[in-house]
Write a protein that holds these residues in place. Structure first.
Motif, PDB file in Angstrom:
ATOM      1  N   LEU A   5      34.054  50.430  33.865  1.00 15.19           N
ATOM      2  CA  LEU A   5      35.489  50.141  33.815  1.00 15.19           C
ATOM      3  C   LEU A   5      36.285  51.258  34.486  1.00 15.19           C
ATOM      4  N   ASN A   6      35.963  52.490  34.149  1.00 18.36           N
ATOM      5  CA  ASN A   6      36.712  53.615  34.689  1.00 18.36           C
ATOM      6  C   ASN A   6      36.432  53.852  36.164  1.00 18.36           C
ATOM      7  N   ASN A  46      35.565  40.901  37.557  1.00 21.46           N
ATOM      8  CA  ASN A  46      35.659  40.856  36.093  1.00 21.46           C
ATOM      9  C   ASN A  46      36.179  42.187  35.538  1.00 21.46           C
ATOM     10  N   THR A  47      35.665  43.281  36.102  1.00 20.84           N
ATOM     11  CA  THR A  47      36.043  44.600  35.612  1.00 20.84           C
ATOM     12  C   THR A  47      37.490  44.920  35.948  1.00 20.84           C
ATOM     13  N   LEU A  48      37.931  44.542  37.144  1.00 23.86           N
ATOM     14  CA  LEU A  48      39.321  44.773  37.519  1.00 23.86           C
ATOM     15  C   LEU A  48      40.269  44.019  36.586  1.00 23.86           C
ATOM     16  N   CYS A  49      39.876  42.836  36.170  1.00 26.05           N
ATOM     17  CA  CYS A  49      40.698  42.074  35.218  1.00 26.05           C
ATOM     18  C   CYS A  49      40.810  42.821  33.888  1.00 26.05           C
ATOM     19  N   LEU A  50      39.751  43.510  33.489  1.00 23.64           N
ATOM     20  CA  LEU A  50      39.798  44.297  32.253  1.00 23.64           C
ATOM     21  C   LEU A  50      40.657  45.549  32.427  1.00 23.64           C
ATOM     22  N   VAL A  51      40.585  46.164  33.611  1.00 21.62           N
ATOM     23  CA  VAL A  51      41.477  47.287  33.907  1.00 21.62           C
ATOM     24  C   VAL A  51      42.921  46.827  33.784  1.00 21.62           C
ATOM     25  N   ARG A  52      43.198  45.656  34.319  1.00 22.52           N
ATOM     26  CA  ARG A  52      44.554  45.099  34.236  1.00 22.52           C
ATOM     27  C   ARG A  52      44.972  44.910  32.783  1.00 22.52           C
ATOM     28  N   LYS A  53      44.050  44.424  31.967  1.00 19.82           N
ATOM     29  CA  LYS A  53      44.369  44.219  30.555  1.00 19.82           C
ATOM     30  C   LYS A  53      44.706  45.535  29.870  1.00 19.82           C
ATOM     31  N   TYR A  99      45.911  39.640  30.728  1.00 22.18           N
ATOM     32  CA  TYR A  99      44.520  39.320  31.059  1.00 22.18           C
ATOM     33  C   TYR A  99      44.403  38.000  31.810  1.00 22.18           C
ATOM     34  N   VAL A 100      45.226  37.025  31.430  1.00 23.10           N
ATOM     35  CA  VAL A 100      45.143  35.706  32.064  1.00 23.10           C
ATOM     36  C   VAL A 100      45.585  35.825  33.521  1.00 23.10           C
ATOM     37  N   VAL A 101      44.779  35.286  34.425  1.00 19.36           N
ATOM     38  CA  VAL A 101      45.079  35.293  35.856  1.00 19.36           C
ATOM     39  C   VAL A 101      45.554  33.906  36.255  1.00 19.36           C
ATOM     40  N   GLU A 102      46.610  33.868  37.072  1.00 23.87           N
ATOM     41  CA  GLU A 102      47.124  32.584  37.555  1.00 23.87           C
ATOM     42  C   GLU A 102      46.003  31.801  38.236  1.00 23.87           C
ATOM     43  N   SER A 104      35.739  47.242  21.895  1.00 24.63           N
ATOM     44  CA  SER A 104      36.654  46.199  21.430  1.00 24.63           C
ATOM     45  C   SER A 104      37.885  46.071  22.306  1.00 24.63           C
ATOM     46  N   LYS A 105      38.347  47.204  22.829  1.00 23.58           N
ATOM     47  CA  LYS A 105      39.602  47.199  23.577  1.00 23.58           C
ATOM     48  C   LYS A 105      39.449  46.662  24.996  1.00 23.58           C
TER      49      LYS A 105
END
Length: 637
Positions: free
Chosen positions: A360-361, A416-423, A429-432, A578-579
């Motif tokens: 993630l990092n 997938n990981t970039l979406c978690l960074v965004r969260k 989290y939801v992407v258009e 969890s986060k």
């Protein structure tokens, strides 16, 4: 300071910072970020810098907020350590520095604690000087209660001076009696610091009397050093700004920030050098025992200096040698190698073994680097999440990893990981749908242009849990002797409509399922076909997430009113993930009506549920062998 360039930066929150930086020496190595404390400035390090230049590492030394040539706001809320840490990140980004060894003295050391917690991916190691590690305190007692606790633990009220530092008249006293303040800080005698800081009203009475009758330590008799120090804070407002660090504690601002830190992040996983001074009664060496015994410093090296609190002046050579030995002893090499090898089996093994946080990092670092290069605000762009900027980012990733990225599936992992960074960065989290669909095409085109191996060509990656499990004879047989079983894989879609040819469907665990098979339509259809054909459907650990959104022919969820288990929320908390997950397994299946049961965290637990008890689930890794036995029994083998 000789050899360093004075630089200036205006932060996004409108504050000005002055800092000193050496020319970039070795960009592949972590820089040294030196943070001073009260009531000093970057000049605190002037006698240490000449020694550290021999390390051939970049040095960055800021005047912290409220000091020197940096802004001196008078609102304690602006000294929230989350904001201070963000300011430091902006300085590092301005210098194109990815990774640092933060080194702090006094309150600067306290800020290092917080920076390590908030920015772990920027820290290769850390040096704590003059203060033992203090984990977050979401509830800070008032000063009277705190000092009563200290008196019980140490035999004296360690934080008595806080009363003076947080009083309205403190700025006037300190600005009018700076000669007395110099003697307060640098008086001779082994117990002087303990007496003047920790005896109730001792410092106030000393300043009000304008006393200078206490002999000074030898270094403090240097008139040039004293005059430089006085020039940094000539007015009551300068002193008031420095006391904002203390008022932020007294007003509960830092406790509120501490409440945002997950308990699992209290533990500092990177190497730490703790240097404590034997003649510093405010911060005696024994205060390190608490965090050590609590296991919060698993990779700790300890050193002692036989001097008072201001060791950077009193013993700069010895202090520097300790830092040099620590910084040149391979510290941070594994961290940097992990970033350089952000690829395939070896890198994935290390990253996953650290709870997937490093993955993630790593992607977060790439995103921030990309935004810096394109002059974009990283958080704003994560909120917008447009196809245009995302496409440019993936082109940037391929360019960064040219020659090392081989599999098309890695692009999906990055997505997938970039979406978690965004969260984490924005809460979104939801992407258009149109962006998600467009990015599928972007990734496919990039894979084609770069000639990346397709899913059918790619070999499965052996992850950390696979290799550690290989210590058992059964696992060794699977991984080494029967590799054809797991190397020659086929797509799930190829098994649709063929439930009659099999006896059972089994899903293994791993966090990966939370991102792909949990929402995969082919997987859901396959489970439905097997379940309605009366075949066994089974999963262990994170595997049961694949059942969560499966709907049977009557339109109801397969898990509704069914007994089952899986990786529990407590276990996810303890794993520290969890986060960053899109959802939690236990919560998800309960939301869809499951009767979820569990045992104590990490204990074995297997549940038979569903039609004719044909849905068999296991809670966690410890449940692997028991669920295997349950499957054998259910199959009548």
């Amino acid at each position: 300071m000789d050899g360093l360039r004075e630089k200036h930066l205006d932060t996004r929150r409108g504050l000005h910072y002055r800092y000193y930086a050496s020319p970039t020496s070795n960009p592949s190595k972590p820089a040294l970020l030196l943070l001073h404390g009260w009531p000093d400035s970057a000049l605190l390090w002037q006698y240490v810098v000449p020694h550290l230049t021999s390390l051939n590492l970049t040095l960055i030394i800021p005047d912290l907020l409220g000091y020197g040539g940096t802004s001196k706001p008078l609102s304690p809320a602006l000294y929230d350590y989350r904001l201070l840490s963000a300011d430091l990140v902006e300085i590092l980004d301005a210098e194109s520095v990815e990774t640092v060894i933060p080194i702090g003295h006094d309150f600067g050391c306290w800020l290092v604690f917080k920076f390590q917690t908030l920015q772990p991916f920027r820290c290769a190691a850390a040096v704590h000087i003059g203060i033992a590690y203090m984990p977050p305190k979401p509830v800070m007692p008032d000063l009277e209660t705190l000092n009563a606790m200290m008196e019980q633990q140490l035999g004296y009220p360690r934080y008595s001076y806080f009363h003076l530092f947080t009083s309205p008249d403190a700025p006037a006293h300190f600005s009018q009696q700076m000669e007395s303040v110099w003697h307060v800080m640098h008086g001779e005698g082994k117990d002087w610091i303990k007496h003047i800081f920790c005896t109730p009203n001792a410092m106030r009475e000393f300043l009000e009397a304008g006393r200078t009758d206490v002999p000074l330590r030898s270094y403090a008799q240097n008139a040039k050093l004293k005059d430089e120090w006085k020039e940094q804070r000539p007015s009551p407002e300068d002193w008031e700004a420095s006391f904002c660090w203390y008022n932020a504690f007294a007003l509960g601002i830092q406790a509120e920030a501490d409440a945002s830190i997950p308990v699992e992040d209290y533990r500092l996983g990177i190497p730490v050098l703790a240097i404590l001074c034997t003649e510093d009664g405010v911060n005696p060496p024994e205060t390190l025992e608490g965090p050590k015994q609590a296991g919060l410093l698993p990779d700790l090296k300890e050193e002692r200096l036989g001097c008072g609190h201001w060791c950077t002046y009193e013993m700069p050579g010895e202090l520097s040698r300790m830092i040099e030995g620590f910084s040149s002893d391979g510290v941070g090499e594994e961290y940097l190698q992990r970033e350089a090898d952000f690829d395939e089996v070896a890198a994935t093994r290390r990253l996953y073994a650290r709870g997937s946080k490093n993955l993630l990092n790593g992607v977060r670092r790439q995103w921030y680097r990309f935004c810096q290069r394109t002059r974009k605000d990283p958080v704003s762009e994560l909120r917008l999440f447009t196809t245009q900027i995302l496409s440019l980012f993936f082109h940037f990733l391929l360019e960064q990893r040219r020659g090392t990225l081989r599999h098309a599936s890695t692009l999906q992992t990055y997505w997938n990981t970039l979406c978690l960074v965004r969260k984490e960065e924005t809460g979104l989290y939801v992407v258009e749908p149109h962006v998600k669909d467009a990015m599928v095409g972007v990734r496919q085109q990039l894979a084609y242009e770069s000639k990346l191996e397709s899913e059918k060509q790619a070999k499965p990656i052996v992850r950390a849990e696979d290799e550690s499990a290989a210590a058992t004879p059964v696992s060794t047989g699977l991984l080494r002797e029967k590799d054809a079983l797991w190397k020659n894989t086929e797509k799930l879609s190829s098994f649709l409509g063929k439930a009659d040819k099999f006896d059972a469907l089994f899903y293994v665990g791993g966090h990966g399922l939370m991102f792909d098979l949990a929402i995969d339509k082919d997987s859901q259809q396959l489970i439905k076909e097997f379940y309605e054909a009366g075949k066994i459907v089974s999963a262990v650990c994170h595997g049961p997430i694949v059942f969560a959104d499966v709907k049977v022919s009557d339109g109801s969820y397969l898990v509704k009113d069914q007994q089952m288990t899986g990786f529990a929320n407590e276990e996810e908390d303890q794993a520290g993930l969890s986060k960053v997950l899109p959802f939690l397994l236990e919560t998800k299946v309960k939301d869809n009506g499951a009767k979820f049961t569990k045992t104590e965290p990490w204990g074995a637990h297997v549940v038979k549920g569903g039609k004719n008890e044909k849905m068999i689930t296991g809670q966690n890794p410890a449940s692997a062998a028991p669920i295997g036995e349950a499957l054998v029994a259910a199959l009548g083998a």
